[in-house]
Scaffold this active site. Structure first.
Site, PDB file in Angstrom:
ATOM      1  N   LYS A  24       0.832  -1.215   0.000  1.00  0.00           N
ATOM      2  CA  LYS A  24       0.000   0.000   0.000  1.00  0.00           C
ATOM      3  C   LYS A  24       0.861   1.258   0.000  1.00  0.00           C
ATOM      4  O   LYS A  24       1.934   1.274   0.614  1.00  0.00           O
ATOM      5  CB  LYS A  24      -0.886  -0.021   1.255  1.00  0.00           C
ATOM      6  CG  LYS A  24      -1.882   1.119   1.339  1.00  0.00           C
ATOM      7  CD  LYS A  24      -2.795   0.921   2.519  1.00  0.00           C
ATOM      8  CE  LYS A  24      -3.562   2.207   2.828  1.00  0.00           C
ATOM      9  NZ  LYS A  24      -4.337   2.700   1.696  1.00  0.00           N
ATOM     10  N   LYS A  29       7.721   1.265   1.418  1.00  0.00           N
ATOM     11  CA  LYS A  29       8.399   0.423   0.418  1.00  0.00           C
ATOM     12  C   LYS A  29       9.775   0.982   0.058  1.00  0.00           C
ATOM     13  O   LYS A  29      10.743   0.231  -0.006  1.00  0.00           O
ATOM     14  CB  LYS A  29       7.553   0.318  -0.865  1.00  0.00           C
ATOM     15  CG  LYS A  29       6.287  -0.476  -0.710  1.00  0.00           C
ATOM     16  CD  LYS A  29       5.542  -0.616  -2.014  1.00  0.00           C
ATOM     17  CE  LYS A  29       5.091   0.709  -2.574  1.00  0.00           C
ATOM     18  NZ  LYS A  29       4.102   1.420  -1.730  1.00  0.00           N
ATOM     19  N   LYS A  42       7.122   9.801  -8.378  1.00  0.00           N
ATOM     20  CA  LYS A  42       7.745  10.749  -7.435  1.00  0.00           C
ATOM     21  C   LYS A  42       9.264  10.650  -7.477  1.00  0.00           C
ATOM     22  O   LYS A  42       9.967  11.517  -6.981  1.00  0.00           O
ATOM     23  CB  LYS A  42       7.279  10.469  -5.993  1.00  0.00           C
ATOM     24  CG  LYS A  42       5.792  10.696  -5.756  1.00  0.00           C
ATOM     25  CD  LYS A  42       5.452  10.737  -4.273  1.00  0.00           C
ATOM     26  CE  LYS A  42       5.792   9.467  -3.499  1.00  0.00           C
ATOM     27  NZ  LYS A  42       4.990   8.300  -3.835  1.00  0.00           N
ATOM     28  N   ASP A  80      -0.750   0.157  -4.857  1.00  0.00           N
ATOM     29  CA  ASP A  80      -1.402  -1.092  -5.245  1.00  0.00           C
ATOM     30  C   ASP A  80      -1.145  -1.304  -6.737  1.00  0.00           C
ATOM     31  O   ASP A  80      -0.664  -0.415  -7.421  1.00  0.00           O
ATOM     32  CB  ASP A  80      -2.918  -0.996  -5.024  1.00  0.00           C
ATOM     33  CG  ASP A  80      -3.244  -0.700  -3.567  1.00  0.00           C
ATOM     34  OD1 ASP A  80      -2.302  -0.625  -2.761  1.00  0.00           O
ATOM     35  OD2 ASP A  80      -4.432  -0.533  -3.261  1.00  0.00           O
TER      36      ASP A  80
END
Lengths: 264, 370
Positions: A12, A17, A43, A128
């Site tokens: 998510k 991450k 990003k 996701d």
């Protein structure tokens, strides 16, 4: 050279991450492995803590400028030799980031020799699996196994479960679940059970510690800025576990009710 | 008829339908916002019809980063190049999937010209959706009024139903066919005329296709005249000059003038050139009331829109420009079905009736048999 490991980390949005990917990359580099991290988020911040807080030109930036992209334009060397690549992408709400990943991955595959020389390649994939572009690294045959990052909270687990469903759909094996703790009650127990019911193992439980934030604010990974911290050891153990991991499963997603039950 | 069938043969595109609608609204320039190859063939054909069709030519970078600037630039460019009085901007699959918003660039371009924005892609089940979206936008900018919009919408709904009932949307797969041999069919018509049979010549054409279908009416009338059987023929055609969008009314006027000049009397004017989906009912009623004892009927344009109720006892000869229309027409009971295969390209950019292959064949065969 040992068999190249090519992994993707899903989870998510905002679950950590990029922090996990960059610390694992750094820890593997410390162990002597050659590592590349490929940030697939528009990003373009996956590798920022491996580069002392500096941003690098992205593949899509250069393609947008209609430049003839060469490997040296987009593959940069960061902490302890980790090769850093950022896919980049459009501004939020414009164009198609998913298509961007596909185009950038195809470009990278074409121009990068380094890609083949690595022991470990980590794809840090945003959020996701919202559209086909976000599984492009898998579909294009660049990723062989996936890890899913979650906390013990309901919504990250819900997303993780959905991602597992998506992985099974595209026939991609899951090598493990990683818990990035948010310090919620029974968290380790919940995520361990989730991993087990999905059919895999909990690879690591990363406690919530301020030092990770502090290092990131300064533009560094924990491995570089605080190598003696206890959390650095957690990343080190996770890195070893990933490099040694030789089992993976086709995940079986839980139904909604079962998942909710699990988090109670 | 199953509305849920998946039709696997290629079908007309909603994007192209929007382009043709913009043409009927008399736009000077249509900007396709998408990849350079999208709708290429029809875009080119439309240029023959006098409108400029250009593209924002989105490439891979455009897909990823959006085409806002490209659209603003193209709008400025066409305004300068063509000095248009009315512009249309049409979406494509690529631009719509990536969520391109067309209003903002149109506002940013700030042209002193009305712009009809058509957010359309080709994924609609019925291509008439592309017409409706274009008309809604035309209504918004005041190019058409509410009455005409509602009239068009009703016609399009019926056009969709006609295709579902007996048209290209009636079957999961329809193989294209060139239909019956024109020479043989021409011989048969001459035979019927010689035998003194009475025939209906019905043109139920869709817009500009009337320029060629009208030639079939002309040819049959010429041959009937040569055979001394002109009185055995009754002509019907949908050429009401007062109905439809500006360009469609103009087509009706041009065709009517040509028919008059060629001495062809249209006994029954069955509606406007855009009324092909409903004119069949008028034809049905007329036949029931006045012509039920006729022996044969030659129906051109959209023959499958004519109900079979009062023509099933006649020998039916139909002329279509849709190769996939042959089988449904045969199944409806039309004994002879012929196809004017290259009709559409020949009827764009014209103001007069153009020769049809069947008309030419009929004239030649008649020469031999006189």
């Amino acid at each position: 050279m040992s068999i190249q490991k090519r992994i993707a980390i899903y989870g998510k949005g905002g679950i950590g991450k990029s922090s996990t990917a960059s610390n694992v990359a750094a820890a593997c580099a410390d162990e002597g492995y050659t590592v590349m991290i490929i940030g697939c988020d528009p990003k373009s911040d996956s590798s920022i803590t491996l580069l002392g807080g500096k941003r690098i030109p992205t593949i899509l930036d250069l393609l947008h400028e209609e430049k003839d992209v060469k490997e040296e334009d987009v593959v940069f060397t960061g902490y302890n030799g980790v090769k850093c690549v950022e896919v980049g992408g459009p501004e939020p709400g414009i164009g198609c980031a998913g298509r961007g990943i596909i185009v950038a991955i195809q470009t990278l595959k074409k121009i990068s020799k380094t890609l083949n020389e690595m022991d470990l390649i980590i794809y840090d994939v945003p959020g996701d699996i919202v559209c086909g572009g976000f599984v492009a690294p898998i579909r294009k045959g660049l990723v062989k196994e996936a890890y899913v990052l979650t906390s013990g909270e309901y919504m990250p687990l819900y997303a993780a479960n959905n991602i597992c469903r998506g992985l099974a759909k595209i026939n991609t094996p899951l090598s493990g679940i990683i818990c990035n703790s948010r310090s919620v009650s029974h968290e380790k127990e919940i995520v361990t059970k989730f991993a087990s019911e999905i059919g895999t193992d909990l690879m690591a439980f990363i406690p919530k510690e301020q030092i990770v934030q502090d290092c990131e604010r300064d533009g560094f990974s924990v491995m570089e800025k605080a190598p003696d911290s206890s959390i650095a050891q957690v990343y080190r153990d996770l890195a070893k576990a990933i490099m040694q991991r030789d089992t993976s499963v086709m995940p079986v997603a839980l139904d909604d009710e079962h998942l909710r039950e699990l988090t109670r | 008829m199953d509305k849920n069938i998946t039709i696997i043969h290629p079908r007309p595109s909603s994007i192209v339908a929007s382009l043709y609608t913009l043409r009927d609204l008399n736009v000077d320039v249509a900007v396709l916002h998408g990849p350079p190859g999208c709708s290429f063939k029809h875009a080119r054909l439309l240029e023959e019809d006098g409108i400029h069709v250009v593209t924002t030519a989105l490439d891979e970078t455009g897909f990823v980063f959006g085409g806002h600037d490209a659209l603003v630039n193209v709008l400025h460019k066409v305004n300068e190049m063509f000095k248009p009085k009315l512009i249309g901007v049409v979406g494509t699959c690529a631009s719509m999937i990536i969520g391109e918003e067309m209003h903002e660039p149109v506002m940013e371009a700030d042209l002193d010209v009305p712009v009809i924005e058509v957010e359309v892609h080709a994924g609609y089940r019925n291509n008439t959706k592309g017409v409706i979206i274009a008309l809604e936008s035309a209504l918004d900018v005041g190019v058409i009024d509410k009455t005409e919009f509602e009239r068009q919408r009703a016609l399009l709904e019926e056009a969709t139903n006609v295709e579902l009932r007996h048209g290209a949307a009636s079957r999961e797969y329809l193989a294209p066919s060139r239909g019956d041999v024109k020479y043989k069919v021409a011989q048969r018509i001459i035979e019927l005329l010689k035998e003194g049979k009475r025939g209906l010549v019905i043109m139920n054409a869709k817009k500009e296709t009337g320029y060629m279908f009208a030639d079939i009416t002309v040819a049959i009338n010429e041959v009937a005249e040569q055979l001394g059987k002109a009185d055995n023929i009754v002509n019907m055609a949908n050429i009401d000059e007062k109905l439809g969008l500006p360009r469609v009314r103009h087509h009706a006027e041009c065709i009517a003038n040509d028919l008059k000049e060629k001495g062809v009397v249209i006994n029954e004017n069955i509606g406007g050139l855009d009324e092909y989906p409903i004119a069949g009912n008028t034809v049905d009623q007329l036949i029931k009331d006045k012509y039920s004892n006729f022996d044969f009927a030659v129906i051109s344009g959209v023959p499958h829109a004519i109900p079979m109720d009062h023509i099933s006892n006649m020998e039916l000869i139909s002329v279509t420009n849709g190769p996939r229309q042959v089988l449904p027409l045969k199944e409806m009971g039309h004994e002879h079905v012929i196809v004017e295969i290259d009709l559409h390209p020949k009827t764009l950019g014209v103001n007069h009736i153009v020769e049809s292959e069947f008309g030419a064949t009929l004239r030649e065969v008649a020469k031999e048999s006189l």
